[in-house]
Design a protein around this motif. Structure first.
Motif, PDB file in Angstrom:
ATOM      1  N   SER A 178      -4.150 -23.724  18.541  1.00 15.39           N
ATOM      2  CA  SER A 178      -3.524 -25.005  18.831  1.00 15.39           C
ATOM      3  C   SER A 178      -4.504 -26.170  18.752  1.00 15.39           C
ATOM      4  O   SER A 178      -4.172 -27.238  18.219  1.00 15.39           O
ATOM      5  N   GLY A 179      -5.695 -26.003  19.295  1.00 15.66           N
ATOM      6  CA  GLY A 179      -6.677 -27.074  19.270  1.00 15.66           C
ATOM      7  C   GLY A 179      -7.065 -27.455  17.854  1.00 15.66           C
ATOM      8  O   GLY A 179      -7.166 -28.642  17.511  1.00 15.66           O
ATOM      9  N   LEU A 180      -7.277 -26.450  17.013  1.00 18.77           N
ATOM     10  CA  LEU A 180      -7.656 -26.704  15.632  1.00 18.77           C
ATOM     11  C   LEU A 180      -6.512 -27.376  14.874  1.00 18.77           C
ATOM     12  O   LEU A 180      -6.737 -28.321  14.101  1.00 18.77           O
ATOM     13  N   ALA A 181      -5.287 -26.909  15.113  1.00 13.36           N
ATOM     14  CA  ALA A 181      -4.132 -27.527  14.463  1.00 13.36           C
ATOM     15  C   ALA A 181      -3.993 -28.988  14.877  1.00 13.36           C
ATOM     16  O   ALA A 181      -3.730 -29.870  14.044  1.00 13.36           O
ATOM     17  N   GLY A 182      -4.179 -29.268  16.171  1.00 14.10           N
ATOM     18  CA  GLY A 182      -4.111 -30.642  16.648  1.00 14.10           C
ATOM     19  C   GLY A 182      -5.179 -31.527  16.037  1.00 14.10           C
ATOM     20  O   GLY A 182      -4.935 -32.688  15.699  1.00 14.10           O
ATOM     21  N   ALA A 183      -6.379 -30.977  15.863  1.00 15.53           N
ATOM     22  CA  ALA A 183      -7.474 -31.742  15.259  1.00 15.53           C
ATOM     23  C   ALA A 183      -7.165 -32.078  13.796  1.00 15.53           C
ATOM     24  O   ALA A 183      -7.423 -33.208  13.341  1.00 15.53           O
ATOM     25  N   PHE A 184      -6.589 -31.128  13.067  1.00 15.71           N
ATOM     26  CA  PHE A 184      -6.237 -31.389  11.665  1.00 15.71           C
ATOM     27  C   PHE A 184      -5.137 -32.450  11.581  1.00 15.71           C
ATOM     28  O   PHE A 184      -5.176 -33.329  10.703  1.00 15.71           O
ATOM     29  N   PHE A 202       6.216 -30.513  16.251  1.00 14.10           N
ATOM     30  CA  PHE A 202       5.684 -29.368  16.992  1.00 14.10           C
ATOM     31  C   PHE A 202       6.213 -29.357  18.425  1.00 14.10           C
ATOM     32  O   PHE A 202       6.441 -28.283  18.994  1.00 14.10           O
ATOM     33  N   ALA A 203       6.410 -30.533  19.005  1.00 17.96           N
ATOM     34  CA  ALA A 203       7.000 -30.589  20.346  1.00 17.96           C
ATOM     35  C   ALA A 203       8.426 -30.044  20.329  1.00 17.96           C
ATOM     36  O   ALA A 203       8.830 -29.285  21.216  1.00 17.96           O
ATOM     37  N   ARG A 204       9.192 -30.415  19.306  1.00 21.70           N
ATOM     38  CA  ARG A 204      10.569 -29.924  19.179  1.00 21.70           C
ATOM     39  C   ARG A 204      10.594 -28.403  18.989  1.00 21.70           C
ATOM     40  O   ARG A 204      11.506 -27.718  19.464  1.00 21.70           O
ATOM     41  N   LEU A 205       9.582 -27.872  18.326  1.00 25.18           N
ATOM     42  CA  LEU A 205       9.507 -26.428  18.102  1.00 25.18           C
ATOM     43  C   LEU A 205       8.949 -25.678  19.309  1.00 25.18           C
ATOM     44  O   LEU A 205       8.771 -24.469  19.260  1.00 25.18           O
ATOM     45  N   GLY A 206       8.647 -26.413  20.370  1.00 26.79           N
ATOM     46  CA  GLY A 206       8.116 -25.783  21.566  1.00 26.79           C
ATOM     47  C   GLY A 206       6.627 -25.505  21.524  1.00 26.79           C
ATOM     48  O   GLY A 206       6.092 -24.856  22.424  1.00 26.79           O
ATOM     49  N   ARG A 207       5.936 -26.019  20.509  1.00 26.73           N
ATOM     50  CA  ARG A 207       4.488 -25.827  20.404  1.00 26.73           C
ATOM     51  C   ARG A 207       3.792 -27.011  21.076  1.00 26.73           C
ATOM     52  O   ARG A 207       3.164 -27.858  20.434  1.00 26.73           O
ATOM     53  N   TRP A 208       3.919 -27.074  22.394  1.00 26.55           N
ATOM     54  CA  TRP A 208       3.446 -28.234  23.150  1.00 26.55           C
ATOM     55  C   TRP A 208       1.931 -28.363  23.139  1.00 26.55           C
ATOM     56  O   TRP A 208       1.397 -29.470  23.192  1.00 26.55           O
ATOM     57  N   ARG A 209       1.230 -27.248  23.067  1.00 31.63           N
ATOM     58  CA  ARG A 209      -0.230 -27.328  23.038  1.00 31.63           C
ATOM     59  C   ARG A 209      -0.711 -28.038  21.775  1.00 31.63           C
ATOM     60  O   ARG A 209      -1.627 -28.871  21.817  1.00 31.63           O
ATOM     61  N   GLY A 298      14.388 -27.529  15.208  1.00 31.15           N
ATOM     62  CA  GLY A 298      14.329 -26.944  16.541  1.00 31.15           C
ATOM     63  C   GLY A 298      15.455 -25.998  16.874  1.00 31.15           C
ATOM     64  O   GLY A 298      15.467 -25.418  17.968  1.00 31.15           O
ATOM     65  N   GLN A 299      16.405 -25.811  15.948  1.00 28.98           N
ATOM     66  CA  GLN A 299      17.527 -24.914  16.218  1.00 28.98           C
ATOM     67  C   GLN A 299      17.238 -23.464  15.845  1.00 28.98           C
ATOM     68  O   GLN A 299      18.082 -22.603  16.022  1.00 28.98           O
ATOM     69  N   LEU A 300      16.057 -23.221  15.314  1.00 24.06           N
ATOM     70  CA  LEU A 300      15.636 -21.850  15.018  1.00 24.06           C
ATOM     71  C   LEU A 300      14.634 -21.386  16.063  1.00 24.06           C
ATOM     72  O   LEU A 300      13.832 -22.191  16.554  1.00 24.06           O
ATOM     73  N   PRO A 301      14.642 -20.122  16.438  1.00 22.42           N
ATOM     74  CA  PRO A 301      13.621 -19.635  17.371  1.00 22.42           C
ATOM     75  C   PRO A 301      12.232 -19.748  16.778  1.00 22.42           C
ATOM     76  O   PRO A 301      12.023 -19.443  15.596  1.00 22.42           O
ATOM     77  N   THR A 302      11.285 -20.207  17.555  1.00 16.16           N
ATOM     78  CA  THR A 302       9.929 -20.427  17.038  1.00 16.16           C
ATOM     79  C   THR A 302       9.227 -19.120  16.677  1.00 16.16           C
ATOM     80  O   THR A 302       8.228 -19.137  15.969  1.00 16.16           O
ATOM     81  N   THR A 307      10.312 -20.333  10.469  1.00 18.37           N
ATOM     82  CA  THR A 307      10.655 -21.578  11.140  1.00 18.37           C
ATOM     83  C   THR A 307       9.615 -22.661  10.920  1.00 18.37           C
ATOM     84  O   THR A 307       9.931 -23.774  10.480  1.00 18.37           O
ATOM     85  N   LEU A 308       8.370 -22.355  11.209  1.00 14.97           N
ATOM     86  CA  LEU A 308       7.320 -23.360  11.151  1.00 14.97           C
ATOM     87  C   LEU A 308       7.064 -23.827   9.719  1.00 14.97           C
ATOM     88  O   LEU A 308       6.930 -25.025   9.451  1.00 14.97           O
ATOM     89  N   ARG A 309       7.032 -22.890   8.791  1.00 12.83           N
ATOM     90  CA  ARG A 309       6.731 -23.272   7.405  1.00 12.83           C
ATOM     91  C   ARG A 309       7.843 -24.128   6.803  1.00 12.83           C
ATOM     92  O   ARG A 309       7.570 -25.160   6.179  1.00 12.83           O
ATOM     93  N   LEU A 310       9.100 -23.722   6.989  1.00 12.83           N
ATOM     94  CA  LEU A 310      10.207 -24.512   6.448  1.00 12.83           C
ATOM     95  C   LEU A 310      10.315 -25.861   7.138  1.00 12.83           C
ATOM     96  O   LEU A 310      10.642 -26.876   6.500  1.00 12.83           O
ATOM     97  N   SER A 311      10.039 -25.907   8.433  1.00  9.04           N
ATOM     98  CA  SER A 311      10.140 -27.162   9.179  1.00  9.04           C
ATOM     99  C   SER A 311       9.098 -28.173   8.708  1.00  9.04           C
ATOM    100  O   SER A 311       9.409 -29.347   8.478  1.00  9.04           O
TER     101      SER A 311
END
Length: 436
Positions: A178-184, A202-209, A298-302, A307-311
């Motif tokens: 998460s930290g590395l993703a946030g930095a990028f 990412f917040a909508r996908l529940g990836r709050w970190r 956000g309507q798909l389970p994370t 989910t993440l790639r298509l989003s």
């Protein structure tokens, strides 16, 4: 036709792979030759469109003067589109290259742009293991043959760096770093503002970190760069509000560009309210396109691996649709959505219309408006010419919208398949009746 010898052989996987390999070798050789010739023959005249403005911003940052002086002087004319209009972070990054002079700095930056492009391709292939060997060759063939790639290199644009950073953020997020993703994400948004919308995604996908780390890193980078470059706060108070109005330039392929061209050709279309309605339409389109993309993601389970790639792919496409300015060289960032769509089609095999739709979107984004018989003087002299101009300058927008719809359709199909696989929990009454 499918009985002809050459066509019939294309149905054989081994032969098809050999053909793709041969075509890939040819286009890769062209890319290398073209790149070497460009790098060796680089002159100040070839840098007059974009890099000279990057360089002036970097010089201002290095000497502590106003980064946006050229923009303020050229505002009100078409020249503002080639002034330095990026966040101050980009000028600070390039500042150490200024002692090399314009051409020397451009050669170093051009190597970085090439490195970002090739690094993005390598990372995209790692992100999509579903691609077969033929699929990987087809994607690389499409990438090395994509016209926006060569326009991006010709103008030494930052889009390939943005593509690399967003792809790296997706790679890190998929691996729960998460930290590395946030930095990028923060770095990408510091070079070009639009990647900031990855944070609410990412917040909508529940990836709050990821969202929290990205927000904190972006704030930190912004504060440091604003303090390091006097007057750079004008990017937020002066530059960003003005460039958000867009431009009617024929090369602007976004909704903003289309609406601006309609207003420019028919300023009294709705009377005195024409300009106001145009601004409302542009703002409404941005809210609707980005909002729908983030909401549907956000309507798909994370936990679902697509989910993440298509989003992210759908959001990248939507940002190009509603950006205030979308030049054709910006479309190099479509390589991420194209790779994701191609990998999804390879694994899911949803039907021929998806493949044809992806091909049509690719071709529409490849074609330049100069392929159409538009007026050479960039002036509309009749209603027929006006219609032709609106159609010819909106081909890229058609391709973007088509790709966006395809990606949303892929998300919808994933949601349907997830719902089918998920066992239904019986109601309490049904359980009691079955027990009785």
């Amino acid at each position: 036709m499918n009985r002809w010898y050459g066509i019939r052989r294309l149905y054989e996987p081994a032969f098809r792979e050999r053909v793709l390999l041969l075509l890939l070798i040819v286009i890769a050789a062209y890319y290398v030759t073209w790149s070497v010739v460009q790098w060796v023959t680089l002159t100040p005249a070839a840098l007059r469109f974009d890099f000279v403005n990057y360089f002036s911003g970097a010089q201002a940052a290095a000497h502590g003067t106003d980064i946006y002086a050229d923009f303020k002087q050229s505002w009100g004319t078409q020249a503002w589109v080639v002034a330095y209009i990026y966040p101050p972070f980009f000028a600070e990054v390039l500042a150490p290259l200024t002692p090399l002079g314009l051409v020397g700095a451009a050669r170093i930056w051009l190597l970085a742009v090439h490195g970002a492009f090739l690094g993005s391709l390598a990372l995209l292939l790692r992100l999509h293991p579903e691609l077969s060997r033929a699929g990987r060759r087809l994607f690389l063939l499409a990438a090395f043959g994509f016209m926006p790639v060569y326009l991006n290199l010709k103008f030494q644009q930052v889009a390939t760096v943005w593509l690399l950073l967003v792809t790296a953020a997706l790679w890190a997020a998929l691996r729960r770093r998460s930290g590395l993703a946030g930095a990028f994400i923060a770095t990408a948004a510091s070079l070009k503002v639009s990647p900031v919308f990855l944070i609410p995604l990412f917040a909508r996908l529940g990836r709050w970190r990821v969202a929290v780390f990205g927000s904190a890193a972006l704030i930190a980078v912004t504060v440091v760069t604003v303090l390091a470059a006097p007057g750079s706060w004008q990017f937020f108070t002066l530059v960003l509000p003005r460039i958000g109005l867009g431009t009617a330039n024929w090369d602007n392929g976004s909704i903003d560009g289309l609406v601006s061209r309609i207003v420019a050709s028919s300023p009294n279309l709705l009377g005195a309210a024409t300009s106001t309605v145009a601004k409302v339409v542009i703002a409404g389109a941005a809210v609707a396109v980005i909002g729908v993309t983030i909401w549907l993601a956000g309507q798909l389970p994370t936990t679902q691996r697509w989910t993440l790639r298509l989003s992210v792919a759908a959001l990248m496409t939507s940002l190009l649709i509603v950006s205030s300015v979308t030049w054709q060289h910006h479309l190099v960032t479509l390589l991420l959505p194209i790779a994701t769509a191609l990998a999804w089609i390879t694994e899911r095999r949803p039907g021929a219309r998806y493949g044809w739709g992806l091909t049509a979107a690719y071709l529409a984004c490849w074609i330049d408006r100069r392929a159409f018989p538009l007026p050479a003087d960039l002036q509309v002299h009749s209603a027929a010419q006006g219609a032709l101009v609106l159609a010819g300058t909106s081909v890229k927008l058609f391709g973007l919208v088509l790709l966006w719809i395809l990606l949303l359709q892929m998300l919808r199909r994933e949601r349907q398949m997830t719902a089918v696989r998920r066992p239904q929990r019986p109601a309490d009454g049904a359980v009691a009746a079955r027990a009785a």
